[in-house]
Motif scaffolding. Structure first.
Motif, PDB file in Angstrom:
ATOM      1  N   LYS A  48       0.834  -1.201   0.000  1.00 26.82           N
ATOM      2  CA  LYS A  48       0.000   0.000   0.000  1.00 26.82           C
ATOM      3  C   LYS A  48       0.867   1.249   0.000  1.00 26.82           C
ATOM      4  CE  LYS A  48      -3.602   0.457   2.774  1.00 26.82           C
ATOM      5  NZ  LYS A  48      -4.450   0.328   3.994  1.00 26.82           N
ATOM      6  N   SER A  49       1.927   1.248   0.789  1.00 25.86           N
ATOM      7  CA  SER A  49       2.832   2.387   0.876  1.00 25.86           C
ATOM      8  C   SER A  49       3.515   2.627  -0.466  1.00 25.86           C
ATOM      9  CB  SER A  49       3.862   2.141   1.968  1.00 25.86           C
ATOM     10  OG  SER A  49       4.800   3.198   1.999  1.00 25.86           O
ATOM     11  N   GLU A  50       4.001   1.541  -1.090  1.00 27.14           N
ATOM     12  CA  GLU A  50       4.652   1.665  -2.402  1.00 27.14           C
ATOM     13  C   GLU A  50       3.658   2.145  -3.453  1.00 27.14           C
ATOM     14  OE1 GLU A  50       6.363  -2.147  -3.190  1.00 27.14           O
ATOM     15  OE2 GLU A  50       7.960  -1.896  -1.690  1.00 27.14           O
ATOM     16  N   ALA A  51       2.440   1.609  -3.373  1.00 31.70           N
ATOM     17  CA  ALA A  51       1.410   2.019  -4.332  1.00 31.70           C
ATOM     18  C   ALA A  51       1.080   3.495  -4.152  1.00 31.70           C
ATOM     19  CB  ALA A  51       0.158   1.170  -4.169  1.00 31.70           C
ATOM     20  N   GLN A  52       0.991   3.941  -2.889  1.00 29.48           N
ATOM     21  CA  GLN A  52       0.703   5.350  -2.613  1.00 29.48           C
ATOM     22  C   GLN A  52       1.820   6.232  -3.129  1.00 29.48           C
ATOM     23  OE1 GLN A  52      -2.286   6.474  -1.383  1.00 29.48           O
ATOM     24  NE2 GLN A  52      -1.453   8.451  -2.037  1.00 29.48           N
ATOM     25  N   GLU A  53       3.076   5.784  -2.957  1.00 37.93           N
ATOM     26  CA  GLU A  53       4.221   6.534  -3.482  1.00 37.93           C
ATOM     27  C   GLU A  53       4.125   6.648  -5.003  1.00 37.93           C
ATOM     28  OE1 GLU A  53       7.966   4.925  -2.251  1.00 37.93           O
ATOM     29  OE2 GLU A  53       7.469   5.072  -0.118  1.00 37.93           O
ATOM     30  N   GLU A  54       3.773   5.549  -5.671  1.00 37.01           N
ATOM     31  CA  GLU A  54       3.632   5.559  -7.136  1.00 37.01           C
ATOM     32  C   GLU A  54       2.498   6.491  -7.555  1.00 37.01           C
ATOM     33  OE1 GLU A  54       5.476   4.144  -9.593  1.00 37.01           O
ATOM     34  OE2 GLU A  54       6.891   3.557  -8.022  1.00 37.01           O
ATOM     35  N   ILE A  55       1.389   6.449  -6.795  1.00 35.82           N
ATOM     36  CA  ILE A  55       0.243   7.319  -7.104  1.00 35.82           C
ATOM     37  C   ILE A  55       0.662   8.777  -6.935  1.00 35.82           C
ATOM     38  CG2 ILE A  55      -2.021   8.067  -6.252  1.00 35.82           C
ATOM     39  CD1 ILE A  55      -2.589   5.082  -5.650  1.00 35.82           C
ATOM     40  N   ASP A  56       1.340   9.084  -5.815  1.00 36.72           N
ATOM     41  CA  ASP A  56       1.798  10.459  -5.582  1.00 36.72           C
ATOM     42  C   ASP A  56       2.763  10.911  -6.670  1.00 36.72           C
ATOM     43  OD1 ASP A  56       0.247  10.518  -3.310  1.00 36.72           O
ATOM     44  OD2 ASP A  56       1.923  10.228  -1.895  1.00 36.72           O
TER      45      ASP A  56
ATOM     46  N   GLU B 109       3.766  14.000 -11.637  1.00 39.86           N
ATOM     47  CA  GLU B 109       4.102  14.045 -13.068  1.00 39.86           C
ATOM     48  C   GLU B 109       2.920  14.550 -13.882  1.00 39.86           C
ATOM     49  OE1 GLU B 109       5.556  10.179 -14.104  1.00 39.86           O
ATOM     50  OE2 GLU B 109       7.382  10.409 -12.923  1.00 39.86           O
ATOM     51  N   ALA B 110       1.706  14.129 -13.500  1.00 34.83           N
ATOM     52  CA  ALA B 110       0.507  14.596 -14.202  1.00 34.83           C
ATOM     53  C   ALA B 110       0.342  16.103 -14.006  1.00 34.83           C
ATOM     54  CB  ALA B 110      -0.724  13.852 -13.708  1.00 34.83           C
ATOM     55  N   GLY B 111       0.642  16.584 -12.802  1.00 35.30           N
ATOM     56  CA  GLY B 111       0.575  18.027 -12.534  1.00 35.30           C
ATOM     57  C   GLY B 111       1.565  18.793 -13.387  1.00 35.30           C
ATOM     58  N   LYS B 112       2.790  18.245 -13.462  1.00 33.97           N
ATOM     59  CA  LYS B 112       3.813  18.890 -14.297  1.00 33.97           C
ATOM     60  C   LYS B 112       3.391  18.884 -15.770  1.00 33.97           C
ATOM     61  CE  LYS B 112       7.833  17.791 -11.409  1.00 33.97           C
ATOM     62  NZ  LYS B 112       9.060  16.992 -11.344  1.00 33.97           N
ATOM     63  N   ALA B 113       2.854  17.737 -16.212  1.00 30.45           N
ATOM     64  CA  ALA B 113       2.422  17.624 -17.612  1.00 30.45           C
ATOM     65  C   ALA B 113       1.280  18.593 -17.891  1.00 30.45           C
ATOM     66  CB  ALA B 113       1.993  16.190 -17.915  1.00 30.45           C
ATOM     67  N   LYS B 114       0.371  18.722 -16.919  1.00 31.39           N
ATOM     68  CA  LYS B 114      -0.753  19.652 -17.085  1.00 31.39           C
ATOM     69  C   LYS B 114      -0.229  21.088 -17.168  1.00 31.39           C
ATOM     70  CE  LYS B 114      -5.158  20.908 -14.998  1.00 31.39           C
ATOM     71  NZ  LYS B 114      -6.057  20.710 -13.849  1.00 31.39           N
ATOM     72  N   GLU B 115       0.742  21.413 -16.290  1.00 32.14           N
ATOM     73  CA  GLU B 115       1.341  22.740 -16.287  1.00 32.14           C
ATOM     74  C   GLU B 115       2.050  23.025 -17.613  1.00 32.14           C
ATOM     75  OE1 GLU B 115       4.809  24.859 -13.728  1.00 32.14           O
ATOM     76  OE2 GLU B 115       3.329  23.741 -12.546  1.00 32.14           O
TER      77      GLU B 115
END
Length: 144
Positions: A27-35, A40-46
């Motif tokens: 769960k922790s690793e998955a949360q890190e990947e999600i974050d 990256e999605a935020g940067k791509a959106k920007e």
């Protein structure tokens, strides 16, 4: 029997705890990947927003350049048309002046031809008068 079951329960408890730790780690690793993906999605959106803004500015600049180009082309057309009219006017003036000079030249030529003809007639008349006088003098001499 109870000990065996107690041992099984303890092993199961240990297995459950181990599984629970493993689930928490996943769960922790998955949360890190999600974050990380969100970042990256935020940067791509920007970046997409910046690219959209730059494209809008480029489109606006292209519109201004097109307008300036059309304005410059219109100015060149107007200047060209004015020059053509000026040249046509100059050509008409030149043609008129040439026609005037040609008529004046023809008048002068005619006057010169008339002068020459008159001069020749004068010479012919002088010669005739001279011959008549000579003939008259001979006739008078022959009478005497």
């Amino acid at each position: 029997d109870t000990r065996k079951e107690l041992r099984k329960v303890m092993e199961l408890k240990s297995t459950v705890a181990s599984l629970h730790r493993h689930v928490e780690q996943v769960k922790s690793e998955a949360q890190e990947e999600i974050d990380k993906a969100k970042g990256e999605a935020g940067k791509a959106k920007e970046e997409a927003s910046k690219a959209k803004e730059e494209a809008s500015e480029a489109k606006e600049e292209a519109g201004k350049l097109r307008q300036e180009s059309e304005s410059a082309l219109q100015s060149v057309r107007q200047a060209s048309n004015a020059k053509v009219e000026e040249l046509q006017h100059a050509q008409a003036k030149s043609s008129f002046k040439f026609a005037q000079l040609q008529m004046e030249s023809e008048k002068q030529l005619q006057a010169l031809q008339d002068e020459i003809a008159t001069g020749c007639v004068d010479d012919v008349l002088r010669n005739m008068v001279s011959q008549i006088e000579h003939t008259a003098a001979l006739e008078e001499a022959s009478r005497e």
